[in-house]
Design a protein around this motif. Structure first.
Motif, mmCIF file in Angstrom:
data_model
loop_
_atom_site.group_PDB
_atom_site.id
_atom_site.type_symbol
_atom_site.label_atom_id
_atom_site.label_comp_id
_atom_site.label_asym_id
_atom_site.label_seq_id
_atom_site.Cartn_x
_atom_site.Cartn_y
_atom_site.Cartn_z
ATOM 1 N N LEU A 50 -10.623 -15.796 -4.916
ATOM 2 C CA LEU A 50 -9.202 -15.433 -4.880
ATOM 3 C C LEU A 50 -8.315 -16.617 -5.259
ATOM 4 O O LEU A 50 -7.207 -16.772 -4.755
ATOM 5 C CB LEU A 50 -8.814 -14.899 -3.493
ATOM 6 C CG LEU A 50 -9.422 -13.557 -3.080
ATOM 7 C CD1 LEU A 50 -9.021 -13.210 -1.656
ATOM 8 C CD2 LEU A 50 -8.986 -12.449 -4.035
ATOM 9 N N SER A 51 -8.814 -17.457 -6.163
ATOM 10 C CA SER A 51 -8.079 -18.662 -6.531
ATOM 11 C C SER A 51 -6.926 -18.390 -7.487
ATOM 12 O O SER A 51 -5.939 -19.124 -7.503
ATOM 13 C CB SER A 51 -9.026 -19.688 -7.144
ATOM 14 O OG SER A 51 -9.683 -19.140 -8.277
ATOM 15 N N GLY A 52 -7.026 -17.325 -8.301
ATOM 16 C CA GLY A 52 -5.952 -17.042 -9.242
ATOM 17 C C GLY A 52 -6.403 -16.054 -10.298
ATOM 18 O O GLY A 52 -7.569 -15.641 -10.332
ATOM 19 N N PRO A 53 -5.503 -15.657 -11.190
ATOM 20 C CA PRO A 53 -5.840 -14.651 -12.218
ATOM 21 C C PRO A 53 -6.809 -15.198 -13.259
ATOM 22 O O PRO A 53 -6.794 -16.378 -13.590
ATOM 23 C CB PRO A 53 -4.489 -14.310 -12.837
ATOM 24 C CG PRO A 53 -3.636 -15.505 -12.564
ATOM 25 C CD PRO A 53 -4.102 -16.076 -11.271
ATOM 26 N N GLU A 54 -7.653 -14.308 -13.769
ATOM 27 C CA GLU A 54 -8.626 -14.640 -14.816
ATOM 28 C C GLU A 54 -8.904 -13.374 -15.607
ATOM 29 O O GLU A 54 -8.993 -12.283 -15.046
ATOM 30 C CB GLU A 54 -9.909 -15.177 -14.194
ATOM 31 C CG GLU A 54 -11.015 -15.511 -15.178
ATOM 32 C CD GLU A 54 -10.759 -16.789 -15.970
ATOM 33 O OE1 GLU A 54 -11.337 -16.949 -17.052
ATOM 34 O OE2 GLU A 54 -9.963 -17.626 -15.495
ATOM 35 N N ASN A 55 -9.028 -13.504 -16.935
ATOM 36 C CA ASN A 55 -9.305 -12.346 -17.790
ATOM 37 C C ASN A 55 -8.277 -11.232 -17.539
ATOM 38 O O ASN A 55 -8.611 -10.091 -17.282
ATOM 39 C CB ASN A 55 -10.732 -11.835 -17.542
ATOM 40 C CG ASN A 55 -11.156 -10.725 -18.488
ATOM 41 O OD1 ASN A 55 -11.391 -9.603 -18.044
ATOM 42 N ND2 ASN A 55 -11.247 -11.008 -19.758
ATOM 43 N N ILE A 56 -6.996 -11.617 -17.617
ATOM 44 C CA ILE A 56 -5.951 -10.679 -17.204
ATOM 45 C C ILE A 56 -5.671 -9.592 -18.227
ATOM 46 O O ILE A 56 -4.863 -8.694 -17.966
ATOM 47 C CB ILE A 56 -4.642 -11.421 -16.865
ATOM 48 C CG1 ILE A 56 -4.026 -12.041 -18.122
ATOM 49 C CG2 ILE A 56 -4.853 -12.455 -15.783
ATOM 50 C CD1 ILE A 56 -2.621 -12.567 -17.892
ATOM 51 N N THR A 222 -5.022 -4.710 -5.540
ATOM 52 C CA THR A 222 -4.784 -5.319 -4.225
ATOM 53 C C THR A 222 -5.247 -6.778 -4.136
ATOM 54 O O THR A 222 -4.508 -7.631 -3.620
ATOM 55 C CB THR A 222 -5.444 -4.479 -3.125
ATOM 56 O OG1 THR A 222 -4.868 -3.162 -3.138
ATOM 57 C CG2 THR A 222 -5.231 -5.105 -1.755
ATOM 58 N N PRO A 223 -6.462 -7.123 -4.605
ATOM 59 C CA PRO A 223 -6.875 -8.534 -4.497
ATOM 60 C C PRO A 223 -5.934 -9.506 -5.197
ATOM 61 O O PRO A 223 -5.814 -10.662 -4.771
ATOM 62 C CB PRO A 223 -8.260 -8.543 -5.160
ATOM 63 C CG PRO A 223 -8.762 -7.153 -4.989
ATOM 64 C CD PRO A 223 -7.547 -6.287 -5.139
ATOM 65 N N ALA A 224 -5.250 -9.058 -6.242
ATOM 66 C CA ALA A 224 -4.351 -9.954 -6.976
ATOM 67 C C ALA A 224 -3.159 -10.385 -6.133
ATOM 68 O O ALA A 224 -2.532 -11.414 -6.409
ATOM 69 C CB ALA A 224 -3.873 -9.282 -8.260
#
Length: 408
Positions: A50-56, A222-224
């Motif tokens: 849950l560190s941040g967005p990836e492959n958005i 939700t996780p985002a």
């Protein structure tokens, strides 16, 4: 024994479980990331932290499922691909269910599931951590549930089908047109006919379809909202969809395996997901369809359309239209590059078209059906080494399976 084979509640789960066992066998080979796994496994790793967005550029659900496998089995080949095998088995089960609903007979449903299993593409996609695998599993479940509600008039079946379509869209946006297609089919088939979706009124049904599919889609984000860095907020949720769209429509540089959408049905440019030495031996994974299923399926689509024109039978039109939608949408989707694996849903729908066509003409075809199945099975055995990453004799071994220059 015959009664068990004809019972869809026994035959359907049995064929799905058999497919799952086949997909699981040696699923950890190769023990390295393959093709687009490099993008989606990396995104799943980030999701776990849950560190941040990836492959958005893609929604989250498919990557969440990959992450779930890694949470259970670790950051290993089994963890990467476990839920892909589940999705592949669900796809085979969905093909069975949809064909059973269309024909009201179990033998053609078993035939469709068998052809999907022999068609190569489900096997290959069920053994790699890619979003398309999950998208189709949810999509075909949603279509089957929507079709079931057409006969029963069950709002519960309709709503769960809408949720499955929302989940499919939450894996890849290419599933979104099927939500609109479900609404169009409902309105078109209800017009002048009271035996489709009995007891269901148009406005509540369409509202339920939209609200449930869209609601489920957004829930998967939700996780985002829990990211440590650049967390999503309710105010940004809609704007974030625009960011995704902009990334998906970027003009990309040419790719070795790019292929225009109208070339996919003829398999003019399949994709080598892998072809290199792994664990000290040469291995290959070729994303290609079984020629007997893919090319034979085109004849089945034409036959279904021809007979529909003569009879007006909806069960003959349905698989042909599903194939046409799955292919035709890429004529208008604003993507700069296309690849053969985008044909994955359409190729699976060919199995349904084949089974429906064969069932319709079963008396005329007679023993030719068994001959056809033997050809499809023989081709599956022939291509198996480059579908399952088996050890190959040498670096030039690919020539055994590349019938045409563009297959290299």
């Amino acid at each position: 024994m015959r009664r068990n084979v004809d019972n869809p509640w026994i035959a359907g789960p049995a064929v799905a479980l058999l497919a799952w066992a086949i997909f699981l066998f040696r699923v950890t080979v190769p023990a390295q990331l393959v093709f687009d796994e490099v993008h989606y496994v990396r995104a799943a790793r980030v999701l776990l932290t849950l560190s941040g967005p990836e492959n958005i550029e893609h929604p989250l659900l498919g990557k969440e499922l990959i992450a779930a496998g890694m949470l259970i089995f670790g950051d290993t080949p089994l963890g990467w691909r476990f839920f892909s095998t589940v999705a592949g088995a669900a796809t085979i089960g969905g093909v069975f269910a949809l064909t059973r609903l269309l024909t009201q007979r179990t033998p053609p449903a078993l035939l469709a599931a068998t052809l999907a299993l022999l068609g190569f593409t489900v096997y290959v996609q069920a053994r790699i951590a890619m979003l398309d695998t999950f998208m189709l599993a949810f999509l075909i479940a949603g279509i089957a549930l929507i079709a079931a509600s057409a006969r029963s008039g069950s709002m519960a079946s309709w709503a769960i089908g809408a949720a499955m379509l929302g989940c499919a869209t939450a894996c890849k946006w290419s599933a979104a047109p099927y939500v609109a297609a479900a609404a169009v089919a409902f309105l078109a088939m209800r017009r002048g006919r009271t035996d489709r979706w009995p007891g269901m009124r148009a406005l509540p049904a369409i509202a339920t379809l939209g609200a449930v599919s869209v609601g489920v889609y957004f829930l998967t984000f939700t996780p985002a909202f829990l990211y440590t860095n650049d967390a999503l907020t309710p105010a940004r949720l809609l704007a974030f969809q625009w960011e995704m769209y902009q990334r998906q429509t970027l003009v990309l540089p040419p790719h070795t395996y790019q292929a225009a959408w109208y070339t996919w049905p003829l398999m003019l440019r399949p994709i080598w997901y892998l072809y290199e030495p792994v664990d000290g031996v040469q291995r290959g994974i070729l994303m290609i369809g079984n020629p007997a299923v893919m090319w034979g399926g085109l004849i089945a689509v034409a036959a279904c359309l021809y007979r529909w024109i003569r009879t007006g039978s909806a069960r003959l039109l349905a698989p042909a239209m599903l194939w046409a939608l799955a292919l035709g949408m890429f004529a208008v989707i604003p993507k700069s590059l296309g690849f053969y694996y985008y044909y994955y849903p359409a190729g699976v729908f060919l199995s349904v078209a084949l089974a429906v066509a064969i069932d319709h003409w079963r008396a005329a075809l007679g023993e030719w059906v068994e001959v056809y199945l033997l050809v499809a099975f023989a081709l599956a055995l022939y291509f198996l080494p480059v579908l399952s990453a088996e050890p190959l004799a040498h670096a030039g071994a690919f020539s055994r399976w590349t019938w045409f220059a563009r297959w290299v």
